[in-house]
Design a protein around this motif. Structure first.
Motif, PDB file in Angstrom:
ATOM      1  N   VAL A 273      39.316  54.841  23.257  1.00 17.13           N
ATOM      2  CA  VAL A 273      38.302  54.863  24.492  1.00 17.13           C
ATOM      3  C   VAL A 273      37.036  54.108  24.186  1.00 17.13           C
ATOM      4  O   VAL A 273      36.465  54.016  23.082  1.00 17.13           O
ATOM      5  CB  VAL A 273      37.809  56.479  24.605  1.00 17.13           C
ATOM      6  CG1 VAL A 273      36.935  56.786  25.458  1.00 17.13           C
ATOM      7  CG2 VAL A 273      39.134  57.195  24.786  1.00 17.13           C
ATOM      8  N   VAL A 274      37.090  53.376  25.177  1.00 21.82           N
ATOM      9  CA  VAL A 274      35.718  52.167  24.786  1.00 21.82           C
ATOM     10  C   VAL A 274      34.676  52.354  26.058  1.00 21.82           C
ATOM     11  O   VAL A 274      33.664  51.942  25.919  1.00 21.82           O
ATOM     12  CB  VAL A 274      36.214  50.894  24.796  1.00 21.82           C
ATOM     13  CG1 VAL A 274      37.033  50.769  23.726  1.00 21.82           C
ATOM     14  CG2 VAL A 274      36.877  50.399  26.131  1.00 21.82           C
ATOM     15  N   GLY A 275      35.002  53.447  27.011  1.00 23.10           N
ATOM     16  CA  GLY A 275      33.946  53.546  27.819  1.00 23.10           C
ATOM     17  C   GLY A 275      34.280  54.714  28.893  1.00 23.10           C
ATOM     18  O   GLY A 275      35.371  55.371  28.697  1.00 23.10           O
ATOM     19  N   CYS A 276      33.169  55.159  29.749  1.00 24.63           N
ATOM     20  CA  CYS A 276      33.395  56.446  30.421  1.00 24.63           C
ATOM     21  C   CYS A 276      32.557  56.359  31.545  1.00 24.63           C
ATOM     22  O   CYS A 276      31.670  55.610  31.889  1.00 24.63           O
ATOM     23  CB  CYS A 276      33.209  57.568  29.470  1.00 24.63           C
ATOM     24  SG  CYS A 276      31.376  57.814  28.899  1.00 24.63           S
ATOM     25  N   GLY A 277      32.949  57.565  32.486  1.00 26.52           N
ATOM     26  CA  GLY A 277      31.862  57.620  33.588  1.00 26.52           C
ATOM     27  C   GLY A 277      32.411  58.892  34.157  1.00 26.52           C
ATOM     28  O   GLY A 277      33.425  59.433  33.971  1.00 26.52           O
ATOM     29  N   SER A 278      31.606  59.285  35.141  1.00 28.82           N
ATOM     30  CA  SER A 278      31.844  60.507  35.813  1.00 28.82           C
ATOM     31  C   SER A 278      31.358  60.571  37.308  1.00 28.82           C
ATOM     32  O   SER A 278      30.423  59.818  37.471  1.00 28.82           O
ATOM     33  CB  SER A 278      31.356  61.649  35.023  1.00 28.82           C
ATOM     34  OG  SER A 278      29.813  61.780  35.231  1.00 28.82           O
ATOM     35  N   LEU A 279      31.626  61.594  38.019  1.00 24.14           N
ATOM     36  CA  LEU A 279      31.468  61.537  39.549  1.00 24.14           C
ATOM     37  C   LEU A 279      30.966  62.920  39.719  1.00 24.14           C
ATOM     38  O   LEU A 279      31.722  63.976  39.460  1.00 24.14           O
ATOM     39  CB  LEU A 279      32.649  61.284  40.375  1.00 24.14           C
ATOM     40  CG  LEU A 279      32.764  60.829  41.644  1.00 24.14           C
ATOM     41  CD1 LEU A 279      31.933  59.338  41.367  1.00 24.14           C
ATOM     42  CD2 LEU A 279      33.860  60.488  42.150  1.00 24.14           C
ATOM     43  N   CYS A 280      29.594  63.283  39.995  1.00 28.49           N
ATOM     44  CA  CYS A 280      29.020  64.517  40.438  1.00 28.49           C
ATOM     45  C   CYS A 280      28.889  64.463  41.853  1.00 28.49           C
ATOM     46  O   CYS A 280      28.208  63.873  42.285  1.00 28.49           O
ATOM     47  CB  CYS A 280      27.586  64.536  39.588  1.00 28.49           C
ATOM     48  SG  CYS A 280      26.863  66.049  39.666  1.00 28.49           S
ATOM     49  N   LYS A 281      29.514  65.855  42.410  1.00 35.09           N
ATOM     50  CA  LYS A 281      29.153  66.116  43.916  1.00 35.09           C
ATOM     51  C   LYS A 281      28.104  66.485  44.075  1.00 35.09           C
ATOM     52  O   LYS A 281      27.336  67.325  43.478  1.00 35.09           O
ATOM     53  CB  LYS A 281      30.368  66.988  44.360  1.00 35.09           C
ATOM     54  CG  LYS A 281      30.518  66.853  45.665  1.00 35.09           C
ATOM     55  CD  LYS A 281      31.664  67.460  46.094  1.00 35.09           C
ATOM     56  CE  LYS A 281      32.305  67.081  47.521  1.00 35.09           C
ATOM     57  NZ  LYS A 281      33.303  67.628  48.251  1.00 35.09           N
ATOM     58  N   LEU A 282      27.165  65.896  45.030  1.00 35.31           N
ATOM     59  CA  LEU A 282      25.691  66.046  45.460  1.00 35.31           C
ATOM     60  C   LEU A 282      25.669  66.979  46.833  1.00 35.31           C
ATOM     61  O   LEU A 282      24.581  67.296  47.016  1.00 35.31           O
ATOM     62  CB  LEU A 282      24.847  65.164  45.147  1.00 35.31           C
ATOM     63  CG  LEU A 282      24.855  64.394  43.944  1.00 35.31           C
ATOM     64  CD1 LEU A 282      23.785  63.135  44.046  1.00 35.31           C
ATOM     65  CD2 LEU A 282      24.233  65.387  42.892  1.00 35.31           C
ATOM     66  N   GLY A 283      26.731  66.721  47.492  1.00 36.97           N
ATOM     67  CA  GLY A 283      26.798  67.186  48.815  1.00 36.97           C
ATOM     68  C   GLY A 283      27.984  67.137  49.506  1.00 36.97           C
ATOM     69  O   GLY A 283      28.926  66.480  48.852  1.00 36.97           O
ATOM     70  N   THR A 284      28.054  67.311  50.580  1.00 39.04           N
ATOM     71  CA  THR A 284      29.464  67.235  51.320  1.00 39.04           C
ATOM     72  C   THR A 284      30.147  65.865  51.490  1.00 39.04           C
ATOM     73  O   THR A 284      31.137  65.605  51.475  1.00 39.04           O
ATOM     74  CB  THR A 284      29.475  67.913  52.721  1.00 39.04           C
ATOM     75  OG1 THR A 284      28.300  67.153  53.491  1.00 39.04           O
ATOM     76  CG2 THR A 284      29.372  69.454  52.682  1.00 39.04           C
TER      77      THR A 284
END
Ligand code: COA
Length: 155
Positions: free
Chosen positions: A55-66
């Motif tokens: 694993v050399v990188g990461c990212g995420s997705l955070c839901k802020l609204g519809t």
């Protein structure tokens, strides 16, 4: 090197590695820290990039609204930057957003050029009421936020 990087959804086994990667950036003040326990709880929102199984990188997705998500915890290990892996992770996260029928993807970042090269535009932070800055209470810079908001509209 770019062709060798593979992006995939994170699994619970990645939580420790992700915690270490993010801790390194948090110490430099460019990311909010995430404990292994929090990462285990939120693992469904994370993706990783691997080169030769590491694993050399990461990212995420955070839901802020519809209709709005934020790219968070995007980071590439030293020695693997500038090889197109960050862009590959952003593409993967954008595909995730499309699958969820989301049309607005934003980020708060110091890496404006990188995001612009990935089709994002600088916007005023005030246009994001949904965010309500709910994570900012954990940030040392909450009263002097100097990050830039960037937005990409999907169609
Ligand atoms: C920002 C980051 C994710 C970029 O990942 P990367 O794999 O190095 O980026 P890429 O190789 O995909 O770069 C894509 C383009 O952006 C450019 N770019 C990347 N980082 C840049 C920087 N710091 N300054 C200027 N341009 C940059 C690249 O030159 C490349 O341009 P090109 O398409 O014309 O060749 C990585 O540098 C990183 O982990 N930074 C520290 C953590 C961080 O700040 N994350 C952002 C939190 S939102």
């Amino acid at each position: 090197m770019q062709a060798q990087a593979v992006c995939r959804k994170a699994t619970i086994e990645d939580a420790g590695t992700l915690a270490d990667l993010i801790a390194g950036y948090a110490q430099k003040g460019i990311m909010l820290p995430r404990s292994k326990e929090v990462l285990q709880r939120q693992i469904d929102t994370f993706i990783v990039a691997e080169v030769d199984g590491e694993v050399v990188g990461c990212g995420s997705l955070c839901k802020l609204g519809t209709d709005l998500v934020e790219i968070r915890s995007l980071g590439i290990s030293e020695g693997y930057k500038g090889l197109g892996i960050g862009s590959k992770l952003v593409d993967f996260l954008i595909e995730e957003a499309r699958n969820q029928h989301i049309t607005k993807v934003m980020a708060l970042t110091y890496e404006v050029t990188f995001f612009q090269k990935n089709g994002f535009k600088i916007v005023d932070k005030e246009i994001f009421p949904e965010k309500v800055w709910k994570d900012c209470v954990h940030c040392a810079k909450q009263h002097a936020c100097d990050e830039i908001a960037v937005l990409k509209m999907l169609n």
